[in-house]
Motif scaffolding. Sequence first.
Motif, mmCIF file in Angstrom:
data_model
loop_
_atom_site.group_PDB
_atom_site.id
_atom_site.type_symbol
_atom_site.label_atom_id
_atom_site.label_comp_id
_atom_site.label_asym_id
_atom_site.label_seq_id
_atom_site.Cartn_x
_atom_site.Cartn_y
_atom_site.Cartn_z
ATOM 1 N N MET A 1 0.728 -1.136 0.011
ATOM 2 C CA MET A 1 -0.137 0.027 -0.033
ATOM 3 C C MET A 1 0.962 1.324 -0.191
ATOM 4 N N GLN A 2 0.605 2.245 -0.916
ATOM 5 C CA GLN A 2 1.357 3.470 -0.829
ATOM 6 C C GLN A 2 0.599 4.653 0.339
ATOM 7 N N LEU A 3 1.510 5.668 0.481
ATOM 8 C CA LEU A 3 1.302 6.357 1.548
ATOM 9 C C LEU A 3 -0.171 7.336 1.295
ATOM 10 N N GLY A 4 -0.407 7.471 0.096
ATOM 11 C CA GLY A 4 -1.731 8.186 -0.370
ATOM 12 C C GLY A 4 -2.831 7.314 -0.311
ATOM 13 N N GLU A 5 -2.693 6.213 -0.709
ATOM 14 C CA GLU A 5 -3.993 5.354 -0.416
ATOM 15 C C GLU A 5 -3.969 5.054 1.264
ATOM 16 N N GLU A 6 -3.125 4.948 1.873
ATOM 17 C CA GLU A 6 -3.546 4.988 3.495
ATOM 18 C C GLU A 6 -4.021 6.064 3.932
ATOM 19 N N ILE A 7 -3.617 7.210 3.410
ATOM 20 C CA ILE A 7 -4.258 8.633 3.861
ATOM 21 C C ILE A 7 -5.538 8.775 3.553
ATOM 22 N N ARG A 8 -5.722 8.313 2.204
ATOM 23 C CA ARG A 8 -7.189 8.172 1.570
ATOM 24 C C ARG A 8 -8.161 7.382 2.712
ATOM 25 N N ARG A 9 -7.657 6.107 3.049
ATOM 26 C CA ARG A 9 -8.413 5.144 3.783
ATOM 27 C C ARG A 9 -8.561 5.836 5.251
ATOM 28 N N LEU A 10 -7.599 6.121 5.834
ATOM 29 C CA LEU A 10 -7.776 6.831 7.037
ATOM 30 C C LEU A 10 -8.715 8.035 7.150
ATOM 31 N N ARG A 11 -8.778 8.794 6.157
ATOM 32 C CA ARG A 11 -9.563 10.049 5.913
ATOM 33 C C ARG A 11 -10.937 9.484 5.661
ATOM 34 N N THR A 12 -11.371 8.679 4.976
ATOM 35 C CA THR A 12 -12.540 8.218 4.803
ATOM 36 C C THR A 12 -13.145 7.390 5.901
#
Length: 83
Positions: free
Chosen positions: A1-12
């Motif tokens: 998983m990439q950083l951006g994907e993780e940030i998106r997941r956490l944000r949602t």
Amino acid sequence: MQLGEEIRRLRTEAGLSQGKLAAAIGATQAFVSHLESGERTGFSTDTLYKLCDVLKISADHFRPFLTEAAPEVEDERSQGKRK
């Protein structure tokens, strides 16, 4: 998983829009969008801590992404070792 994907997941998971996350960390919606899409990978440690506060996670959560998120810090460390 990439950083951006993780940030998106956490944000949602936190129920935040990109705009609300951006406002909470003192950034623009475009910054968050570029971060999540992988168009932007570097940001300051100050931004990292703001993300952690807003997303209610520890900074250690991002440890696997540290080199990706702050390559300039890694470069400074490498240069310091050469001196």
